[in-house]
Write an enzyme that holds these catalytic residues in place. Structure first.
Site, PDB file in Angstrom:
ATOM      1  N   ARG A 276      -4.897   6.145  -7.845  1.00  0.00           N
ATOM      2  CA  ARG A 276      -4.663   7.583  -7.821  1.00  0.00           C
ATOM      3  C   ARG A 276      -4.503   8.127  -9.233  1.00  0.00           C
ATOM      4  O   ARG A 276      -5.092   9.160  -9.598  1.00  0.00           O
ATOM      5  CB  ARG A 276      -3.423   7.884  -6.983  1.00  0.00           C
ATOM      6  CG  ARG A 276      -3.535   7.398  -5.548  1.00  0.00           C
ATOM      7  CD  ARG A 276      -2.204   7.394  -4.816  1.00  0.00           C
ATOM      8  NE  ARG A 276      -1.684   8.747  -4.631  1.00  0.00           N
ATOM      9  CZ  ARG A 276      -0.490   9.008  -4.089  1.00  0.00           C
ATOM     10  NH1 ARG A 276       0.308   8.009  -3.718  1.00  0.00           N
ATOM     11  NH2 ARG A 276      -0.099  10.261  -3.936  1.00  0.00           N
TER      12      ARG A 276
ATOM     13  N   VAL B 134      -1.499   5.671   2.297  1.00  0.00           N
ATOM     14  CA  VAL B 134      -2.746   4.906   2.319  1.00  0.00           C
ATOM     15  C   VAL B 134      -2.770   3.980   3.530  1.00  0.00           C
ATOM     16  O   VAL B 134      -1.769   3.326   3.853  1.00  0.00           O
ATOM     17  CB  VAL B 134      -2.900   4.077   1.021  1.00  0.00           C
ATOM     18  CG1 VAL B 134      -4.158   3.221   1.063  1.00  0.00           C
ATOM     19  CG2 VAL B 134      -2.925   5.000  -0.180  1.00  0.00           C
TER      20      VAL B 134
ATOM     21  N   LEU C 254       0.859  -1.169   0.000  1.00  0.00           N
ATOM     22  CA  LEU C 254       0.000   0.000   0.000  1.00  0.00           C
ATOM     23  C   LEU C 254       0.900   1.225   0.000  1.00  0.00           C
ATOM     24  O   LEU C 254       1.942   1.228   0.663  1.00  0.00           O
ATOM     25  CB  LEU C 254      -0.898   0.024   1.244  1.00  0.00           C
ATOM     26  CG  LEU C 254      -1.874  -1.149   1.431  1.00  0.00           C
ATOM     27  CD1 LEU C 254      -2.631  -0.991   2.749  1.00  0.00           C
ATOM     28  CD2 LEU C 254      -2.846  -1.239   0.272  1.00  0.00           C
ATOM     29  N   ASP C 255       0.511   2.265  -0.733  1.00  0.00           N
ATOM     30  CA  ASP C 255       1.284   3.502  -0.716  1.00  0.00           C
ATOM     31  C   ASP C 255       1.439   3.994   0.720  1.00  0.00           C
ATOM     32  O   ASP C 255       0.574   3.768   1.570  1.00  0.00           O
ATOM     33  CB  ASP C 255       0.593   4.585  -1.541  1.00  0.00           C
ATOM     34  CG  ASP C 255       0.576   4.275  -3.023  1.00  0.00           C
ATOM     35  OD1 ASP C 255       1.265   3.328  -3.443  1.00  0.00           O
ATOM     36  OD2 ASP C 255      -0.136   4.985  -3.756  1.00  0.00           O
ATOM     37  N   GLN C 256       2.520   4.690   0.981  1.00  0.00           N
ATOM     38  CA  GLN C 256       2.777   5.188   2.326  1.00  0.00           C
ATOM     39  C   GLN C 256       1.611   6.021   2.860  1.00  0.00           C
ATOM     40  O   GLN C 256       1.283   5.960   4.047  1.00  0.00           O
ATOM     41  CB  GLN C 256       4.067   6.015   2.355  1.00  0.00           C
ATOM     42  CG  GLN C 256       4.457   6.491   3.745  1.00  0.00           C
ATOM     43  CD  GLN C 256       5.829   7.151   3.756  1.00  0.00           C
ATOM     44  OE1 GLN C 256       6.555   7.113   2.769  1.00  0.00           O
ATOM     45  NE2 GLN C 256       6.193   7.744   4.874  1.00  0.00           N
TER      46      GLN C 256
END
Length: 222
Positions: free
Chosen positions: A152, A53, A49-51
């Site tokens: 995104r 998120v 997961l993106d930082q």
């Protein structure tokens, strides 16, 4: 770090926004080891997961479990569902985006492209609009492919940036992070072959709190 489930092969946690997914000091595997009380525990990142998120994240607790779960991610039998709040109103109540994405390493951004090429990768997602309040929409997103910054980039590329995601063109706001949450994962247990489903709701803060249907229709599952 909250653990939703753990056994000797897997661990399911609730990743806080702002924490990296990779195995480095302060990253998710490191925090999971703290929860397990074993600094030497085998904890491996299966999907990232993106930082910025937060939400449900699955980790493997052995090399074999890592290989099996990573295989499920690759063959798309590992189901990932997200919740997002976007600026604007999607063109359909239910729909999908199918785009070509390229990675701009200099900007550290993922961009839509119309030109096929070795750097362009297909990205597919399905979405459902759960509720619209003013000019913001709560959407449920099913990822079919798993590209870097895919949700995104695709929503931004279709004129619907995620609330708070200034990197992808959203208007400035005071929220921490972005309005994207890993809501649900479904996969097959790497040892027992049993179907596993886990879900959790985002915090009742920021843009999330204005959507009452979120709390009525997206019940957590553990």
């Amino acid at each position: 770090m909250e653990l939703l489930y753990q056994d000797n092969r897997i661990c399911v946690c609730l990743k806080p926004a702002g924490v990296v997914s990779v195995d480095e000091p302060g990253g998710v595997p490191d925090l999971v080891r703290d929860c397990l009380g074993d600094p030497n525990a085998c904890v491996r990142t299966v999907h990232r997961l993106d930082q910025v998120v937060g939400g449900v994240m699955v980790l493997a607790r052995s090399r074999l479990a890592d290989r099996i779960l990573s295989g499920q991610v690759q063959d798309r039998s590992f189901h990932k569902e997200y919740l997002a709040v976007v600026e604007g109103i999607p063109p359909e109540t239910k729909g999908n985006f199918r785009d070509l994405l390229i990675r701009d390493k200099a900007q550290r951004k993922t961009l839509l492209t119309l030109e096929p090429g070795k750097e362009a990768r297909e990205a597919i997602l399905n979405y459902q609009v759960l509720q619209t309040v003013g000019q913001q929409s709560l959407v449920k997103v099913e990822l079919i492919t798993g590209r870097t910054h895919q949700i995104r980039a695709q929503f931004s590329g279709h004129g619907l940036p995620l609330v708070g995601d200034k990197k992808y063109g959203a208007a400035p706001c005071e929220m921490d992070g972005i309005a994207l949450w890993s809501h649900k994962v479904a996969f097959t247990h790497p040892q027992t072959n049993e179907p596993m489903v886990f879900s959790a709701l985002p915090p009742c803060t920021g843009p999330w709190q204005k959507f009452d249907r979120l709390w009525k229709e997206c019940e957590p599952t553990q």
